[in-house]
Design a protein around this motif. Structure first.
Motif, PDB file in Angstrom:
ATOM      1  N   LEU A   1      -5.388  -9.534   8.964  1.00  0.00           N
ATOM      2  CA  LEU A   1      -4.559 -10.052   7.897  1.00  0.00           C
ATOM      3  C   LEU A   1      -4.237  -8.906   6.958  1.00  0.00           C
ATOM      4  N   SER A   2      -2.945  -8.619   6.821  1.00  0.00           N
ATOM      5  CA  SER A   2      -2.473  -7.576   5.919  1.00  0.00           C
ATOM      6  C   SER A   2      -1.812  -8.256   4.727  1.00  0.00           C
ATOM      7  N   THR A   3      -2.207  -7.874   3.525  1.00  0.00           N
ATOM      8  CA  THR A   3      -1.549  -8.388   2.330  1.00  0.00           C
ATOM      9  C   THR A   3      -0.829  -7.226   1.656  1.00  0.00           C
ATOM     10  N   SER A   4       0.386  -7.494   1.218  1.00  0.00           N
ATOM     11  CA  SER A   4       1.200  -6.441   0.605  1.00  0.00           C
ATOM     12  C   SER A   4       1.932  -7.000  -0.599  1.00  0.00           C
ATOM     13  N   ALA A   5       1.992  -6.206  -1.649  1.00  0.00           N
ATOM     14  CA  ALA A   5       2.798  -6.559  -2.813  1.00  0.00           C
ATOM     15  C   ALA A   5       4.273  -6.380  -2.464  1.00  0.00           C
ATOM     16  N   ALA A   6       5.132  -7.062  -3.174  1.00  0.00           N
ATOM     17  CA  ALA A   6       6.572  -6.883  -2.968  1.00  0.00           C
ATOM     18  C   ALA A   6       6.918  -5.408  -3.151  1.00  0.00           C
ATOM     19  N   GLY A   7       7.736  -4.875  -2.246  1.00  0.00           N
ATOM     20  CA  GLY A   7       8.151  -3.479  -2.326  1.00  0.00           C
ATOM     21  C   GLY A   7       7.322  -2.520  -1.503  1.00  0.00           C
ATOM     22  N   VAL A   8       6.226  -2.997  -0.899  1.00  0.00           N
ATOM     23  CA  VAL A   8       5.395  -2.143  -0.049  1.00  0.00           C
ATOM     24  C   VAL A   8       6.034  -2.043   1.326  1.00  0.00           C
ATOM     25  N   LEU A   9       6.115  -0.822   1.836  1.00  0.00           N
ATOM     26  CA  LEU A   9       6.599  -0.577   3.195  1.00  0.00           C
ATOM     27  C   LEU A   9       5.451  -0.006   4.002  1.00  0.00           C
ATOM     28  N   ARG A  10       5.209  -0.585   5.165  1.00  0.00           N
ATOM     29  CA  ARG A  10       4.168  -0.090   6.075  1.00  0.00           C
ATOM     30  C   ARG A  10       4.848   0.313   7.387  1.00  0.00           C
ATOM     31  N   GLY A  11       4.707   1.578   7.754  1.00  0.00           N
ATOM     32  CA  GLY A  11       5.311   2.055   8.995  1.00  0.00           C
ATOM     33  C   GLY A  11       6.166   3.275   8.724  1.00  0.00           C
ATOM     34  N   LEU A  12       6.763   3.708   9.740  1.00  0.00           N
ATOM     35  CA  LEU A  12       6.899   3.151  11.077  1.00  0.00           C
ATOM     36  C   LEU A  12       5.728   3.614  11.934  1.00  0.00           C
ATOM     37  N   HIS A  13       5.084   2.661  12.618  1.00  0.00           N
ATOM     38  CA  HIS A  13       3.904   2.932  13.417  1.00  0.00           C
ATOM     39  C   HIS A  13       4.212   2.728  14.895  1.00  0.00           C
ATOM     40  N   LEU A  14       3.484   3.419  15.732  1.00  0.00           N
ATOM     41  CA  LEU A  14       3.700   3.379  17.175  1.00  0.00           C
ATOM     42  C   LEU A  14       2.351   3.375  17.875  1.00  0.00           C
ATOM     43  N   HIS A  15       2.255   2.545  18.913  1.00  0.00           N
ATOM     44  CA  HIS A  15       1.043   2.500  19.738  1.00  0.00           C
ATOM     45  C   HIS A  15       1.408   2.790  21.179  1.00  0.00           C
ATOM     46  N   ARG A  16       0.532   3.515  21.864  1.00  0.00           N
ATOM     47  CA  ARG A  16       0.718   3.804  23.293  1.00  0.00           C
ATOM     48  C   ARG A  16      -0.025   2.814  24.176  1.00  0.00           C
TER      49      ARG A  16
END
Length: 178
Positions: free
Chosen positions: A39-54
């Motif tokens: 579970l990820s919680t984020s405030a408005a305006g938070v950007l997470r990424g760009l992430h990549l998995h192999r």
């Protein structure tokens, strides 16, 4: 739509006492063995990424809030230096989900306070956490401006702020395979 990406919505059953939501059912994701839920919680305006998995597939479910989701198919770049990334964006409201296959980079911008539930096919160990710049001009994700920040730019983690370009990451991944 990007190969292997699926979108959907879960049903909410509620009354005056509250509600019930079935977040995941094995028959809806045949062949997927999810081994961890987060579970990820984020405030408005938070950007997470760009992430990549192999080595990891993800399913994201918006539990509360709204997310602007950006998916970038980098699989063609890992095979062909001259290929271009393929970008797909979508806003996900509460109770909507997206399935993200291995090789598709992903990130989200919290458009409102956000609870994002995600199921993954590998336990987290850090060795498969790759990323590239959220604002890489070659990728060109059309991120919306963020209200409430001085320059309209999102709030980033130190790691996401320092990510390399996609070209740098792709070159490193091709070299690792070669």
């Amino acid at each position: 739509m990007l190969a292997g990406v699926r979108y959907g919505a879960i049903q909410r059953h509620g009354d005056s006492r509250g509600s019930f939501r079935e977040l995941w059912r094995a028959s809806g994701f045949p062949g997927r063995a999810f081994v961890q839920a987060n579970l990820s919680t984020s405030a408005a305006g938070v950007l997470r990424g760009l992430h990549l998995h192999r080595r990891q597939d993800d399913v994201w479910v918006v539990g509360a809030g709204r997310a602007f989701v950006a998916l970038v198919d980098v699989r063609p770049l890992l095979e062909d230096v001259g290929a271009s990334p393929i970008v797909e964006t979508r806003e996900l409201p509460v109770d909507h989900w997206v399935e993200i296959p291995t090789g598709v980079a992903h990130g989200f911008l919290a458009l409102a306070p956000l609870d994002l539930i995600y199921l993954v096919t590998n336990e987290y160990d850090g060795s498969d956490e790759l990323g590239f710049a959220w604002d890489d001009p070659i990728v060109g994700v059309p991120w919306p401006a963020v209200e409430g920040t001085a320059d309209g730019r999102p709030i980033l983690s130190g790691r996401d702020h320092a990510n390399p370009s996609l070209a740098e990451l792709a070159a490193r991944l091709r070299a690792d395979r070669g």
